[in-house]
Design a protein around this motif. Sequence first.
Motif, PDB file in Angstrom:
ATOM      1  N   GLU A 128      -1.105  -2.382  13.659  1.00 21.51           N
ATOM      2  CA  GLU A 128       0.235  -2.772  13.217  1.00 21.51           C
ATOM      3  C   GLU A 128       0.160  -4.094  12.466  1.00 21.51           C
ATOM      4  N   GLY A 129       0.745  -4.117  11.293  1.00 24.16           N
ATOM      5  CA  GLY A 129       0.694  -5.302  10.448  1.00 24.16           C
ATOM      6  C   GLY A 129      -0.314  -5.193   9.324  1.00 24.16           C
ATOM      7  N   ASP A 130      -1.204  -4.183   9.414  1.00 23.48           N
ATOM      8  CA  ASP A 130      -2.224  -3.999   8.378  1.00 23.48           C
ATOM      9  C   ASP A 130      -1.890  -2.865   7.420  1.00 23.48           C
ATOM     10  N   GLU A 131      -0.666  -2.385   7.481  1.00 22.73           N
ATOM     11  CA  GLU A 131      -0.292  -1.238   6.644  1.00 22.73           C
ATOM     12  C   GLU A 131      -0.413  -1.528   5.148  1.00 22.73           C
ATOM     13  N   ASP A 132      -0.195  -2.787   4.752  1.00 25.98           N
ATOM     14  CA  ASP A 132      -0.154  -3.125   3.328  1.00 25.98           C
ATOM     15  C   ASP A 132      -1.283  -4.040   2.893  1.00 25.98           C
ATOM     16  N   THR A 133      -2.359  -4.108   3.677  1.00 27.09           N
ATOM     17  CA  THR A 133      -3.493  -4.922   3.255  1.00 27.09           C
ATOM     18  C   THR A 133      -4.193  -4.258   2.071  1.00 27.09           C
ATOM     19  N   ALA A 134      -5.004  -5.027   1.378  1.00 27.90           N
ATOM     20  CA  ALA A 134      -5.731  -4.493   0.229  1.00 27.90           C
ATOM     21  C   ALA A 134      -6.666  -3.363   0.653  1.00 27.90           C
ATOM     22  N   LYS A 135      -7.301  -3.511   1.812  1.00 26.57           N
ATOM     23  CA  LYS A 135      -8.206  -2.470   2.291  1.00 26.57           C
ATOM     24  C   LYS A 135      -7.444  -1.175   2.574  1.00 26.57           C
ATOM     25  N   THR A 136      -6.313  -1.298   3.252  1.00 25.73           N
ATOM     26  CA  THR A 136      -5.535  -0.103   3.575  1.00 25.73           C
ATOM     27  C   THR A 136      -5.049   0.595   2.310  1.00 25.73           C
ATOM     28  N   LYS A 137      -4.582  -0.199   1.359  1.00 25.86           N
ATOM     29  CA  LYS A 137      -4.113   0.384   0.105  1.00 25.86           C
ATOM     30  C   LYS A 137      -5.242   1.114  -0.620  1.00 25.86           C
ATOM     31  N   ALA A 138      -6.443   0.560  -0.557  1.00 30.50           N
ATOM     32  CA  ALA A 138      -7.591   1.211  -1.200  1.00 30.50           C
ATOM     33  C   ALA A 138      -7.915   2.537  -0.528  1.00 30.50           C
ATOM     34  N   ILE A 139      -7.874   2.571   0.812  1.00 33.56           N
ATOM     35  CA  ILE A 139      -8.150   3.810   1.548  1.00 33.56           C
ATOM     36  C   ILE A 139      -7.165   4.908   1.142  1.00 33.56           C
ATOM     37  N   ILE A 140      -5.886   4.559   1.162  1.00 35.77           N
ATOM     38  CA  ILE A 140      -4.854   5.552   0.834  1.00 35.77           C
ATOM     39  C   ILE A 140      -4.971   5.998  -0.620  1.00 35.77           C
ATOM     40  N   LYS A 141      -5.260   5.065  -1.512  1.00 36.93           N
ATOM     41  CA  LYS A 141      -5.391   5.417  -2.928  1.00 36.93           C
ATOM     42  C   LYS A 141      -6.515   6.424  -3.136  1.00 36.93           C
ATOM     43  N   VAL A 142      -7.657   6.171  -2.518  1.00 32.51           N
ATOM     44  CA  VAL A 142      -8.807   7.062  -2.689  1.00 32.51           C
ATOM     45  C   VAL A 142      -8.541   8.435  -2.083  1.00 32.51           C
ATOM     46  N   LEU A 143      -8.014   8.473  -0.856  1.00 30.33           N
ATOM     47  CA  LEU A 143      -7.899   9.735  -0.128  1.00 30.33           C
ATOM     48  C   LEU A 143      -6.685  10.573  -0.515  1.00 30.33           C
ATOM     49  N   THR A 144      -5.758   9.993  -1.273  1.00 23.09           N
ATOM     50  CA  THR A 144      -4.610  10.777  -1.748  1.00 23.09           C
ATOM     51  C   THR A 144      -4.671  11.010  -3.255  1.00 23.09           C
ATOM     52  N   SER A 145      -5.806  10.700  -3.853  1.00 19.25           N
ATOM     53  CA  SER A 145      -5.969  10.912  -5.290  1.00 19.25           C
ATOM     54  C   SER A 145      -6.016  12.405  -5.602  1.00 19.25           C
ATOM     55  N   ASP A 146      -5.808  12.742  -6.842  1.00 25.20           N
ATOM     56  CA  ASP A 146      -5.898  14.147  -7.249  1.00 25.20           C
ATOM     57  C   ASP A 146      -7.300  14.686  -6.994  1.00 25.20           C
ATOM     58  N   GLU A 147      -8.297  13.826  -7.178  1.00 19.53           N
ATOM     59  CA  GLU A 147      -9.678  14.250  -6.948  1.00 19.53           C
ATOM     60  C   GLU A 147      -9.917  14.566  -5.475  1.00 19.53           C
ATOM     61  N   ALA A 148      -9.380  13.735  -4.591  1.00 25.92           N
ATOM     62  CA  ALA A 148      -9.545  13.976  -3.159  1.00 25.92           C
ATOM     63  C   ALA A 148      -8.817  15.236  -2.730  1.00 25.92           C
ATOM     64  N   LYS A 149      -7.626  15.446  -3.244  1.00 20.86           N
ATOM     65  CA  LYS A 149      -6.865  16.645  -2.898  1.00 20.86           C
ATOM     66  C   LYS A 149      -7.596  17.903  -3.358  1.00 20.86           C
ATOM     67  N   ALA A 150      -8.174  17.838  -4.548  1.00 25.78           N
ATOM     68  CA  ALA A 150      -8.904  18.991  -5.061  1.00 25.78           C
ATOM     69  C   ALA A 150     -10.145  19.267  -4.209  1.00 25.78           C
ATOM     70  N   TYR A 151     -10.852  18.213  -3.818  1.00 20.58           N
ATOM     71  CA  TYR A 151     -12.052  18.378  -2.992  1.00 20.58           C
ATOM     72  C   TYR A 151     -11.691  18.999  -1.645  1.00 20.58           C
ATOM     73  N   ILE A 152     -10.651  18.479  -1.016  1.00 18.03           N
ATOM     74  CA  ILE A 152     -10.239  18.999   0.291  1.00 18.03           C
ATOM     75  C   ILE A 152      -9.834  20.461   0.183  1.00 18.03           C
ATOM     76  N   LYS A 153      -9.094  20.769  -0.856  1.00 22.05           N
ATOM     77  CA  LYS A 153      -8.605  22.148  -1.024  1.00 22.05           C
ATOM     78  C   LYS A 153      -9.738  23.124  -1.306  1.00 22.05           C
ATOM     79  N   ASP A 154     -10.713  22.695  -2.099  1.00 22.18           N
ATOM     80  CA  ASP A 154     -11.757  23.610  -2.565  1.00 22.18           C
ATOM     81  C   ASP A 154     -12.949  23.711  -1.618  1.00 22.18           C
ATOM     82  N   ASN A 155     -13.153  22.694  -0.794  1.00 21.70           N
ATOM     83  CA  ASN A 155     -14.401  22.605  -0.041  1.00 21.70           C
ATOM     84  C   ASN A 155     -14.353  23.228   1.342  1.00 21.70           C
ATOM     85  N   PHE A 156     -13.160  23.488   1.881  1.00 22.65           N
ATOM     86  CA  PHE A 156     -13.072  23.905   3.274  1.00 22.65           C
ATOM     87  C   PHE A 156     -12.478  25.305   3.466  1.00 22.65           C
TER      88      PHE A 156
END
Length: 288
Positions: A252-280
């Motif tokens: 709690e309190g780390d929702e908007d840190t630079a690290k957290t924002k980077a994690i969410i950006k990477v894992l919700t990218s179009d590339e990540a969505k495509a990988y998740i959809k196609d790989n499993f």
Amino acid sequence: MKLKKWMTSALIATLAIGLLAGCGNSESGSDQSAASVTEAQDKAGDSDTIVIGASPSPHAEILKHFADEFEKEGYKLDVVEFTDYVQPNNALEAGDLDANYFQHKPYLDNFNEENGTHLVSAGAIHYEPMGIFSEKVTDLDGVPEGGSVAVPNDTTNEARALLLLQEQGLITLKEGADITATKMDIEENPKNLDIVELDAAQIPRSLPDVDIAVINGNYALDAGLNFDDAIAVEEADSVAAKTYANIIAVREGDEDTAKTKAIIKVLTSDEAKAYIKDNFKGAVLPTE
């Protein structure tokens, strides 16, 4: 306060908590060595390293696939694998991790309540749908009068299974019976289906013995079942998919840190969505 000594010894054990947290396969993969875990913990405070605790599959697999994308965001990714659903939350609370990725929000909320921790969801990444499979019928119209239906026997996943059966018109649940529903909440059962409650991990093996079975995505994948062959699958906009999406948890309190924002950006990218959809093979799907 660091819990390195506690973590070193605790990581030797695997706790069988099962499907309450996320995908439900708490036995796949193996923990890193105690030395590598301790090394990763030491990096949690580094400004240029993101340390994430994750279940081996699909969570750690997804993270590791996008290590280069984390580099582009200015961070080295360090993934610490856990095979239980207690230690990664304790490690996050203690500051030994920057985030974890293995659970859904209902489990996190319950964990906080029972353990006095202060962890929150920073964002939903994927969900693992349930599917209806059969070796005896090709569509739900073919389910016979008095047919047998295998569903998981744990509270979380039985409710999901019953909601899916309701969505497909096989049963009707009592008003208000949603994510806590049990077979006692079945109000209408036109075909007099026999609801057989089994351990979720064992249901794929029961397919020859029942008319239809409602199977969790991870167990279907482990059993070699293809979701293209499922008779019905939870929809992305279903109550279950929204409720049980797997999340990135942070303190709690780390929702908007630079690290957290980077994690969410990477894992919700179009590339990540495509990988998740196609790989499993449909057993893991990105959130909308």
